[in-house]
Enzyme design. Sequence first.
Site, PDB file in Angstrom:
ATOM      1  N   HIS A  30       0.830  -1.316   0.001  1.00 21.55           N
ATOM      2  CA  HIS A  30       0.059   0.190   0.038  1.00 21.55           C
ATOM      3  C   HIS A  30       0.721   1.395  -0.037  1.00 21.55           C
ATOM      4  O   HIS A  30       0.682   2.168   0.901  1.00 21.55           O
ATOM      5  CB  HIS A  30      -0.900  -0.057   1.229  1.00 21.55           C
ATOM      6  CG  HIS A  30      -0.781  -0.828   2.406  1.00 21.55           C
ATOM      7  ND1 HIS A  30       0.011   0.000   3.269  1.00 21.55           N
ATOM      8  CD2 HIS A  30      -1.400  -1.496   3.201  1.00 21.55           C
ATOM      9  CE1 HIS A  30       0.386  -0.546   4.329  1.00 21.55           C
ATOM     10  NE2 HIS A  30      -0.782  -1.468   4.431  1.00 21.55           N
ATOM     11  N   HIS A  84      -2.195  -8.639  15.836  1.00 21.40           N
ATOM     12  CA  HIS A  84      -2.450  -7.662  15.082  1.00 21.40           C
ATOM     13  C   HIS A  84      -3.518  -8.022  13.996  1.00 21.40           C
ATOM     14  O   HIS A  84      -3.193  -8.986  13.234  1.00 21.40           O
ATOM     15  CB  HIS A  84      -1.126  -7.087  14.493  1.00 21.40           C
ATOM     16  CG  HIS A  84      -1.215  -5.817  13.602  1.00 21.40           C
ATOM     17  ND1 HIS A  84      -2.195  -5.098  13.638  1.00 21.40           N
ATOM     18  CD2 HIS A  84      -0.303  -5.627  12.731  1.00 21.40           C
ATOM     19  CE1 HIS A  84      -1.791  -4.084  12.918  1.00 21.40           C
ATOM     20  NE2 HIS A  84      -0.984  -4.383  12.014  1.00 21.40           N
ATOM     21  N   GLU A  86      -4.421  -6.456  11.253  1.00 22.46           N
ATOM     22  CA  GLU A  86      -4.308  -5.986   9.800  1.00 22.46           C
ATOM     23  C   GLU A  86      -4.093  -7.147   8.917  1.00 22.46           C
ATOM     24  O   GLU A  86      -3.440  -8.298   9.174  1.00 22.46           O
ATOM     25  CB  GLU A  86      -3.038  -5.076   9.645  1.00 22.46           C
ATOM     26  CG  GLU A  86      -2.858  -4.464   8.186  1.00 22.46           C
ATOM     27  CD  GLU A  86      -1.950  -3.288   7.813  1.00 22.46           C
ATOM     28  OE1 GLU A  86      -1.055  -3.094   8.788  1.00 22.46           O
ATOM     29  OE2 GLU A  86      -1.912  -2.791   7.065  1.00 22.46           O
ATOM     30  N   ASP A  88      -2.545  -8.262   6.498  1.00 22.95           N
ATOM     31  CA  ASP A  88      -1.174  -9.416   6.158  1.00 22.95           C
ATOM     32  C   ASP A  88      -0.991 -10.357   7.290  1.00 22.95           C
ATOM     33  O   ASP A  88      -0.097 -11.166   7.022  1.00 22.95           O
ATOM     34  CB  ASP A  88      -0.080  -8.239   5.761  1.00 22.95           C
ATOM     35  CG  ASP A  88       0.192  -7.412   7.176  1.00 22.95           C
ATOM     36  OD1 ASP A  88      -0.769  -6.864   7.678  1.00 22.95           O
ATOM     37  OD2 ASP A  88       1.316  -6.710   7.163  1.00 22.95           O
ATOM     38  N   HIS A 150       0.905  -0.219  15.126  1.00 27.09           N
ATOM     39  CA  HIS A 150       0.717   0.839  14.509  1.00 27.09           C
ATOM     40  C   HIS A 150      -1.006   0.733  14.432  1.00 27.09           C
ATOM     41  O   HIS A 150      -1.467   1.991  13.668  1.00 27.09           O
ATOM     42  CB  HIS A 150       1.377   1.343  13.158  1.00 27.09           C
ATOM     43  CG  HIS A 150       0.973   0.176  12.177  1.00 27.09           C
ATOM     44  ND1 HIS A 150       0.591   0.585  11.065  1.00 27.09           N
ATOM     45  CD2 HIS A 150       0.987  -1.142  12.107  1.00 27.09           C
ATOM     46  CE1 HIS A 150       0.474  -0.267  10.190  1.00 27.09           C
ATOM     47  NE2 HIS A 150       0.650  -1.623  10.883  1.00 27.09           N
ATOM     48  N   ASP A 169       4.306  -5.885  14.383  1.00 26.95           N
ATOM     49  CA  ASP A 169       4.950  -5.024  13.301  1.00 26.95           C
ATOM     50  C   ASP A 169       6.315  -4.659  13.657  1.00 26.95           C
ATOM     51  O   ASP A 169       7.307  -4.310  13.099  1.00 26.95           O
ATOM     52  CB  ASP A 169       4.189  -4.062  12.830  1.00 26.95           C
ATOM     53  CG  ASP A 169       3.181  -4.683  11.760  1.00 26.95           C
ATOM     54  OD1 ASP A 169       3.396  -5.810  11.234  1.00 26.95           O
ATOM     55  OD2 ASP A 169       2.234  -4.015  11.356  1.00 26.95           O
ATOM     56  N   TYR A 197      11.496   0.895   7.314  1.00 26.42           N
ATOM     57  CA  TYR A 197      10.242   0.505   7.798  1.00 26.42           C
ATOM     58  C   TYR A 197       9.824   1.252   9.021  1.00 26.42           C
ATOM     59  O   TYR A 197       8.566   1.763   9.035  1.00 26.42           O
ATOM     60  CB  TYR A 197      10.680  -0.990   8.460  1.00 26.42           C
ATOM     61  CG  TYR A 197       9.343  -1.683   9.006  1.00 26.42           C
ATOM     62  CD1 TYR A 197       8.639  -2.577   7.978  1.00 26.42           C
ATOM     63  CD2 TYR A 197       8.691  -1.627  10.214  1.00 26.42           C
ATOM     64  CE1 TYR A 197       7.541  -3.087   8.480  1.00 26.42           C
ATOM     65  CE2 TYR A 197       7.810  -2.225  10.740  1.00 26.42           C
ATOM     66  CZ  TYR A 197       7.005  -2.968   9.614  1.00 26.42           C
ATOM     67  OH  TYR A 197       5.749  -3.809  10.257  1.00 26.42           O
ATOM     68  N   HIS A 230       7.242  -9.237  10.510  1.00 26.92           N
ATOM     69  CA  HIS A 230       7.876  -9.219   9.261  1.00 26.92           C
ATOM     70  C   HIS A 230       9.568  -9.243   9.466  1.00 26.92           C
ATOM     71  O   HIS A 230      10.035  -8.683  10.127  1.00 26.92           O
ATOM     72  CB  HIS A 230       7.536  -7.776   8.697  1.00 26.92           C
ATOM     73  CG  HIS A 230       6.141  -7.509   8.465  1.00 26.92           C
ATOM     74  ND1 HIS A 230       5.751  -8.008   7.291  1.00 26.92           N
ATOM     75  CD2 HIS A 230       5.422  -6.847   8.681  1.00 26.92           C
ATOM     76  CE1 HIS A 230       4.192  -7.762   7.267  1.00 26.92           C
ATOM     77  NE2 HIS A 230       4.066  -6.734   8.143  1.00 26.92           N
TER      78      HIS A 230
HETATM   79 FE1  FEO Z   1       0.351  -3.577  10.346  1.00 21.23          FE
HETATM   80 FE2  FEO Z   1       2.318  -6.035   8.915  1.00 21.23          FE
HETATM   81  O1  FEO Z   1       0.773  -5.188   9.488  1.00 21.23           O
END
Ligand code: FEO
Length: 406
Positions: A30, A84, A86, A88, A150, A169, A197, A230
């Site tokens: 994104h 989290h 999100e 992903d 976040h 994250d 990042y 990640h």
């Molecule tokens: Fe905030 Fe890796 O998702």
Amino acid sequence: MAHTQYLKAVKITEKVYWVGAVDWNVRDFHGYKTERGSTYNAYLIMDEKITLIDSVKAPFKNHLMSRIKSLIDPTKIDYIVSNHAEPDHSGCLAEVVAEIKPEKLFASVAGKKALEAHYTFDMEITAVKTGDEISIGKDAIKFIETKMLHWPDSMFSYLVNDKLLFSQDAFGMHLAGSQLFADEYSADILFHESEKYYANILLLYSGKIKQLLEQLPSFNLDIDIICPDHGPVWRRPEDIEKVLSWYSSWCEQTFSNKAIVIYDTMWHSTEAMALAIGDGLRDSGCVTEIINVTARDRSYVATQMLEAGAIVVGSPTLNNNIFPSMADVLTYLRGLRPEKRIGAAFGSLGWSGEAVKQLEEYLQSMKVEIVAEAIRQKYVPTEDDLKKCYDMGMTVGSELLKRLNK
Ligand code: FEO
């Protein structure tokens, strides 16, 4: 997904395994340019209550399941923790839950709401809050909410006996690789990808990060391993110390003597101005980088901004506006809320010339202090005009060094 996968879990400790996915091909997250790809990390804890920490992006569900199957029958999983919401990290969660039918699914209070807003689950989500602890057999998991790091739902899970922090994250990076551990990568890559990042995802939450880092000792977490969602796992004490110290420094929004000139150009007049300003900045004693936004993507510019104390922006006027390319980058940078920066605006124009004023408005809305009068250049700059640009660079650069030496 139709394909059968033959992917294995990777051991981290005697009972913790990585069961995530490597996305070698993602190049745009994104708006964040991920030129080294990424990973979506999930972890399996093999205790009396077998516990899955996080899941992966939806198209990678079979990677996750294959890696789990290399250890156990997935239906043996008792608990799932979602740190989290999100997508992903949760894109396949509802399907995984339906398939595994765990006894419990844990998330923060905000995580429960976010997950239920995204997906339909055929079980109740158990909400946990900071300080809550669950036993999983010989070991236990302690939860720490990290709101707005976040997303509102974000939380850490800490595996008490293994001294292992699942940090979602935080402390992560977009880096695809066959190796799991940070000490298997070059120090330069780790720093560059961590910095990028932070600059692109966490900068605007710097205040919260500072607060969290200050609070961490009160949680009595002795951390031997950090498992982010990640990129690689941090397992050497010196690496953990290093990444924590990077975050401590970045969250202060400190800057160096670096100055960046960000511009686009139509017929090279604004470019000639940018180059002259760059020379002035350099001669004032600043490390200077001149960035044409058509040559660099916005996440690169954001990364350079992390360290830069001065931001000078230039654009010609196109149809009574700044260039769309500049609007793109400045909108992105504004959203990241840099603090304590100084700057100035410039640009060439033909007749109406609104761009420079708009650039100044961008700087003001970014709370960048304007320390030199804007330069509006009619058509092509002469040598005298370029001398004024050089002087602007000197003025901004000298002001930056003065502030650094205070
Ligand atoms: Fe905030 Fe890796 O998702």
